[in-house]
Design an enzyme around this catalytic site. Structure first.
Site, short mmCIF file in Angstrom:
data_model
loop_
_atom_site.label_atom_id
_atom_site.label_comp_id
_atom_site.label_asym_id
_atom_site.label_seq_id
_atom_site.Cartn_x
_atom_site.Cartn_y
_atom_site.Cartn_z
N TYR A 143 8.45 0.26 -9.78
CA TYR A 143 7.85 0.37 -8.45
C TYR A 143 8.54 1.50 -7.70
O TYR A 143 9.77 1.60 -7.69
CB TYR A 143 8.03 -0.95 -7.70
CG TYR A 143 7.60 -0.90 -6.25
CD1 TYR A 143 6.27 -1.07 -5.90
CD2 TYR A 143 8.52 -0.67 -5.24
CE1 TYR A 143 5.86 -1.01 -4.56
CE2 TYR A 143 8.13 -0.61 -3.90
CZ TYR A 143 6.81 -0.78 -3.58
OH TYR A 143 6.42 -0.72 -2.27
N HIS A 144 7.76 2.35 -7.05
CA HIS A 144 8.28 3.54 -6.38
C HIS A 144 8.57 3.23 -4.91
O HIS A 144 7.66 3.14 -4.09
CB HIS A 144 7.27 4.67 -6.48
CG HIS A 144 7.84 6.04 -6.23
ND1 HIS A 144 8.58 6.34 -5.10
CD2 HIS A 144 7.79 7.19 -6.96
CE1 HIS A 144 8.96 7.60 -5.14
NE2 HIS A 144 8.49 8.15 -6.26
#
Length: 343
Positions: A143-144
């Site tokens: 997840y960014h």
């Protein structure tokens, strides 16, 4: 004369001018100046030689309002300075353009040590599930966050413990930012063409990919929604190279830095031009814990669409299990400095 010798001589010269006592006086005078500056500027009133409670609360409010932006500016400045230093170092030592070359070991080891120390000191960073990382090639899908420092903490720990480089597939545009290329190279960054990714996997490297990219970083809210759209390139890459996918999620990563100005207009502008118009603020000392899920093995009977969906579900499961939503900065900071249960 080498840069190190010049800096060493400059520091010695400065210290020869000012003895230790004078440095103490300068430090005290500077702190006094910084303390009285906001007080005099705002025009605080004193009661019996002390600040009134109302003025004290106003001062604290202003500090809380200004400091997050100050940390963001300091962080940007440090990245800029490090990029220049690395560019000079690369030129002086004729570092290879091949990021897997042993010539990168010394600066990479330096950055890994200090990033690991930074993560432990500021965020009490932990990694759960290191045993899920394969000895051979694989793809870490994560997840960014708005500022995905968690991936660099993982990369640094992995490099120090196993001597293994985890390649970051970065946006091509970043390599055209003046001075930023050496910093990306020392952290194992590549532009991310399919041919280059396949080559790295064949050499036994791990790849780190955030399918959400900048869209997820700036337009995902405190509920940690995954904004992948129809991206499945990482899944096609895993099937072609016949490697496993390791899902990754970091608790509180969205609370390290926040973006503001997230509107329909800014989202429309990004979708049309890929221009980011949402500024970033803060660098909060929140508790970070990175979770690596069980690998999703290569299956020739799985399509790229099915593999991408399976990976997305695996990351969402990690999020749902370990992240309280919506995310809260104060709660995340209290988890860092208060007593928290070890997983």
């Amino acid at each position: 004369m080498k840069v190190e010798s010049c800096l060493y001589n400059m520091v010695n010269f400065v210290f020869s001018i000012f003895p230790d006592e004078r440095w103490m006086e300068i430090g005290q005078e500077t702190m006094a100046w910084f303390t009285h500056l906001p007080i005099n500027w705002i025009g605080f009133t004193y009661e019996d030689g002390h600040l009134s409670y109302g003025n004290l609360f106003l001062l604290l409010f202003l500090l809380l309002l200004i400091l997050p932006f100050s940390f963001g500016m300091i962080l940007s400045f440090l990245i800029f300075v490090l990029s220049i230093v690395l560019a000079i170092y690369k030129k002086m030592n004729n570092l290879s353009e091949d990021i897997l070359s042993t010539s990168w070991h010394k600066p990479r080891h330096f950055f890994a040590r200090y990033l690991t120390k930074l993560g432990k000191t500021i965020h009490d960073h932990e990694i759960i599930g290191m045993e899920h990382l394969p000895e051979g090639p694989g793809i870490i899908v994560f997840y960014h966050g708005t500022f995905h420092i968690d991936y660099f903490f993982l990369l640094s720990r992995l490099y120090l413990q196993r001597g293994k480089l985890c390649i970051l597939v970065a946006d091509k545009a970043l390599f055209y930012v003046p001075g930023l290329k050496p910093l990306l190279q020392v952290m194992g960054g590549i532009p991310g063409s399919k041919a280059e990714c396949v080559e790295m996997l064949k050499k036994g490297c791990l790849l780190g990919i955030a399918p959400g990219g900048a869209r997820e970083a700036f337009f995902s809210d405190e509920n940690y929604n995954l904004l992948w759209g129809k991206r499945k390139g990482f899944a096609q890459l895993a099937l072609e190279a016949k490697v496993p996918i390791i899902p990754m999620f970091t608790k509180n990563i969205k609370e390290v830095c926040r973006g503001y100005g997230r509107t329909r207009l800014s989202r429309w502008l990004y979708e049309k031009t890929r221009f980011i118009s949402t500024p970033m603020y803060g660098y909060f000392p929140v508790k970070l814990c990175t979770y690596l899920g069980e690998p999703i093995p290569y299956d020739p009977n799985t399509t790229a669409e099915e593999l991408a969906e399976k990976t997305k579900v695996a990351i969402e499961n990690l999020r749902d299990q370990y992240q309280k939503v919506p995310g809260n900065i104060l709660r995340a900071v209290s988890e860092r400095f208060g007593k928290h249960n070890k997983d």
